[in-house]
Design an enzyme around this catalytic site. Structure first.
Site, PDB file in Angstrom:
ATOM      1  N   ARG A  51     -20.414  -0.440  43.471  1.00 26.12           N
ATOM      2  CA  ARG A  51     -19.463   0.546  43.971  1.00 26.12           C
ATOM      3  C   ARG A  51     -18.724   1.145  42.792  1.00 26.12           C
ATOM      4  NH1 ARG A  51     -15.897  -1.328  41.838  1.00 26.12           N
ATOM      5  NH2 ARG A  51     -14.611   0.444  42.296  1.00 26.12           N
ATOM      6  N   GLY A  52     -17.907   2.180  43.086  1.00 23.57           N
ATOM      7  CA  GLY A  52     -17.292   2.949  42.009  1.00 23.57           C
ATOM      8  C   GLY A  52     -18.214   4.125  41.721  1.00 23.57           C
ATOM      9  N   ALA A  53     -17.613   5.317  41.600  1.00 21.82           N
ATOM     10  CA  ALA A  53     -18.414   6.544  41.561  1.00 21.82           C
ATOM     11  C   ALA A  53     -19.549   6.509  40.533  1.00 21.82           C
ATOM     12  CB  ALA A  53     -17.487   7.728  41.296  1.00 21.82           C
ATOM     13  N   ARG A  91     -23.450   6.797  51.029  1.00 23.60           N
ATOM     14  CA  ARG A  91     -21.979   6.952  51.059  1.00 23.60           C
ATOM     15  C   ARG A  91     -21.663   8.432  50.844  1.00 23.60           C
ATOM     16  NH1 ARG A  91     -18.410   2.717  47.862  1.00 23.60           N
ATOM     17  NH2 ARG A  91     -16.891   3.493  49.353  1.00 23.60           N
ATOM     18  N   GLN A 190     -10.154  -4.060  45.660  1.00 31.27           N
ATOM     19  CA  GLN A 190     -10.850  -3.807  44.382  1.00 31.27           C
ATOM     20  C   GLN A 190      -9.956  -4.095  43.178  1.00 31.27           C
ATOM     21  OE1 GLN A 190     -11.034  -1.790  47.039  1.00 31.27           O
ATOM     22  NE2 GLN A 190     -12.966  -0.676  47.133  1.00 31.27           N
ATOM     23  N   ASP A 231     -13.379   9.959  42.702  1.00 31.44           N
ATOM     24  CA  ASP A 231     -14.686   9.980  43.358  1.00 31.44           C
ATOM     25  C   ASP A 231     -15.241  11.392  43.484  1.00 31.44           C
ATOM     26  OD1 ASP A 231     -13.247   7.372  44.391  1.00 31.44           O
ATOM     27  OD2 ASP A 231     -15.416   7.100  44.437  1.00 31.44           O
ATOM     28  N   ASN A 241      -9.776  10.031  45.567  1.00 24.70           N
ATOM     29  CA  ASN A 241      -9.915   8.687  44.981  1.00 24.70           C
ATOM     30  C   ASN A 241      -9.542   7.672  46.054  1.00 24.70           C
ATOM     31  OD1 ASN A 241     -10.548   7.035  42.659  1.00 24.70           O
ATOM     32  ND2 ASN A 241      -8.384   6.511  42.586  1.00 24.70           N
ATOM     33  N   LYS A 242      -9.620   6.412  45.710  1.00 22.38           N
ATOM     34  CA  LYS A 242      -9.374   5.322  46.655  1.00 22.38           C
ATOM     35  C   LYS A 242      -8.078   5.515  47.443  1.00 22.38           C
ATOM     36  CE  LYS A 242     -11.527   2.644  47.460  1.00 22.38           C
ATOM     37  NZ  LYS A 242     -12.450   2.811  48.606  1.00 22.38           N
TER      38      LYS A 242
HETATM   39  O1  MRU Z   1     -14.955   2.499  47.625  1.00 21.10           O
HETATM   40  P1  MRU Z   1     -15.149   2.310  46.157  1.00 21.10           P
HETATM   41  O2  MRU Z   1     -14.800   0.932  45.694  1.00 21.10           O
HETATM   42  O3  MRU Z   1     -16.516   2.751  45.684  1.00 21.10           O
HETATM   43  O4  MRU Z   1     -14.086   3.301  45.513  1.00 21.10           O
HETATM   44  C1  MRU Z   1     -13.975   3.386  44.124  1.00 21.10           C
HETATM   45  C2  MRU Z   1     -12.858   4.230  43.663  1.00 21.10           C
HETATM   46  O5  MRU Z   1     -12.161   4.870  44.414  1.00 21.10           O
HETATM   47  C3  MRU Z   1     -12.694   4.320  42.199  1.00 21.10           C
HETATM   48  O6  MRU Z   1     -11.352   4.425  41.855  1.00 21.10           O
HETATM   49  C4  MRU Z   1     -13.463   5.545  41.715  1.00 21.10           C
HETATM   50  O7  MRU Z   1     -14.804   5.474  42.135  1.00 21.10           O
HETATM   51  C5  MRU Z   1     -13.451   5.669  40.285  1.00 21.10           C
HETATM   52  S1  MRU Z   1     -14.449   4.372  39.531  1.00 21.10           S
HETATM   53  C6  MRU Z   1     -15.425   5.074  38.406  1.00 21.10           C
END
Ligand code: MRU
Length: 337
Positions: A51-53, A91, A190, A231, A241-242
């Site tokens: 996970r994470g962009a 996703r 996270q 993201d 973002n999250k």
């Molecule tokens: O749902 P996730 O854990 O994939 O969300 C991740 C985030 O929101 C991060 O802050 C974002 O992807 C930046 S990480 C390179």
């Protein structure tokens, strides 16, 4: 990044197998997930094994390359088209996923070898982007700074270096004394589970804070700067973002705390005019109703943390309007919205 004496990136490919650090098991267990084909990659992205962009982008790129390598000769175009659709459906929010599959899909129209090379190029670009973001962001950090971050935008989320944690790693490695406030980031934790684990590996002083503590700390001058990841970034500078990022940004503006978004340029979506056009993923309500953790004997448990009759809403991201953002740190420069 070095874990137990060995260097890792969050996602990588050897021959036709894609490997990922299983982020669902951290911080309790460090295990590698093996994806033998693009279906396994889809499973890993949808279920947040990776996970994470940026890590999603790299995994999607390798999954697409696997599809080209594994396509049956007699109906290869139908096979890779199906893979493209399926990976894109894993996703909805992270722009990097779609940017990566499109690049590898296009390269693969020349040959499977071109698809594989493009996937490795994307992986490498993430590593280089993280390092540049580290350099630019480090220039904003002074000795003694207390830094807040939300979610996990470390190397687990962007292959190596990370995005929001990259300047923090650079600052610590260049000898600056810094301290990090880690938002726990409910519901999936996270921050508490991944960011805190990453900072421990680097011996960077930090504390986990409840998600609702940020504004209080800012009001008491306990936060000097905030770094978050992204993201998807719309053309006008609005940032998805999250979930919970928006509240930090509003509080930061109210208390005059600089608020920086860190992301590679692949996260920009110039077809999105503003944040309203960014699709926001809604995840299963069980992620809110239940929490998983370890007891004192090392056993993992999934526990209901509310009344059994309760229902929950679980939007995974929010959009921070550009007006709340001090700057967006990319591998090219710092963009002022
Ligand atoms: O749902 P996730 O854990 O994939 O969300 C991740 C985030 O929101 C991060 O802050 C974002 O992807 C930046 S990480 C390179």
């Amino acid at each position: 990044m070095n874990v137990n004496g060995k260097d890792y990136t969050s996602v990588w490919m050897e021959r036709t197998t894609v490997y990922m650090i299983d982020q669902n098991l951290l911080p309790f267990e460090f295990r590698i997930y093996k994806a033998e084909n693009y279906d396994d990659v889809c499973h890993a992205i949808s279920n947040m094994i990776t996970r994470g962009a940026g890590s999603i982008g790299a995994a999607a790129a390798f999954g697409m390359a696997q599809a080209f390598m594994q396509a049956p000769r007699n109906h290869s175009s139908a096979f890779v088209e199906q893979a493209y659709q399926k990976i894109n459906a894993t996703r909805p929010t992270a722009r990097d996923l779609f940017a990566a599959t499109e690049r590898v899909f296009r390269a693969g129209t020349k040959s499977a070898q071109h698809a594989v090379e493009e996937a490795f190029l994307i992986h490498n670009e993430y590593i280089k982007a993280g390092e540049k973001i580290a350099e630019y962001g480090n220039n904003l950090i002074h000795n003694g700074f207390k830094i807040e971050t939300h979610c996990n935008a470390g190397w687990l989320g962007l292959v190596e270096w990370g995005s929001a944690l990259a300047p923090i790693y650079k600052a610590a490695r260049s000898g600056k004394e810094i301290f990090v406030w880690v938002d726990e980031t409910r519901p999936r934790g996270q921050g508490a589970r991944l960011t805190a684990w990453e900072l421990q590996q680097e011996h960077i002083p930090h504390k986990i804070i409840p998600d609702n503590a940020g504004a209080h700390l800012m009001s008491r001058n306990m936060v000097d700067i905030i770094f978050v990841g992204a993201d998807r970034i719309a053309r006008n500078g609005d940032v998805a973002n999250k979930i919970g990022t928006l509240e930090k940004a509003i509080a930061a503006k109210a208390y005059g705390v600089p608020f920086y978004v860190c992301a590679p340029s692949s996260t920009f979506d110039l077809d999105c005019p503003d944040g309203n056009a960014i699709p926001i993923e809604e995840r299963p309500q069980d992620e809110v109703l239940y929490q998983t953790g370890r007891d004192d004997h090392g056993r993992l448990h999934k526990l209901l943390v509310c009344s059994p009759e309760s229902e929950a809403l679980n939007p995974a991201f929010d959009v921070t309007p550009a007006q709340y953002i001090t700057g967006i740190i990319t591998e090219k420069c710092i963009v002022r919205p």
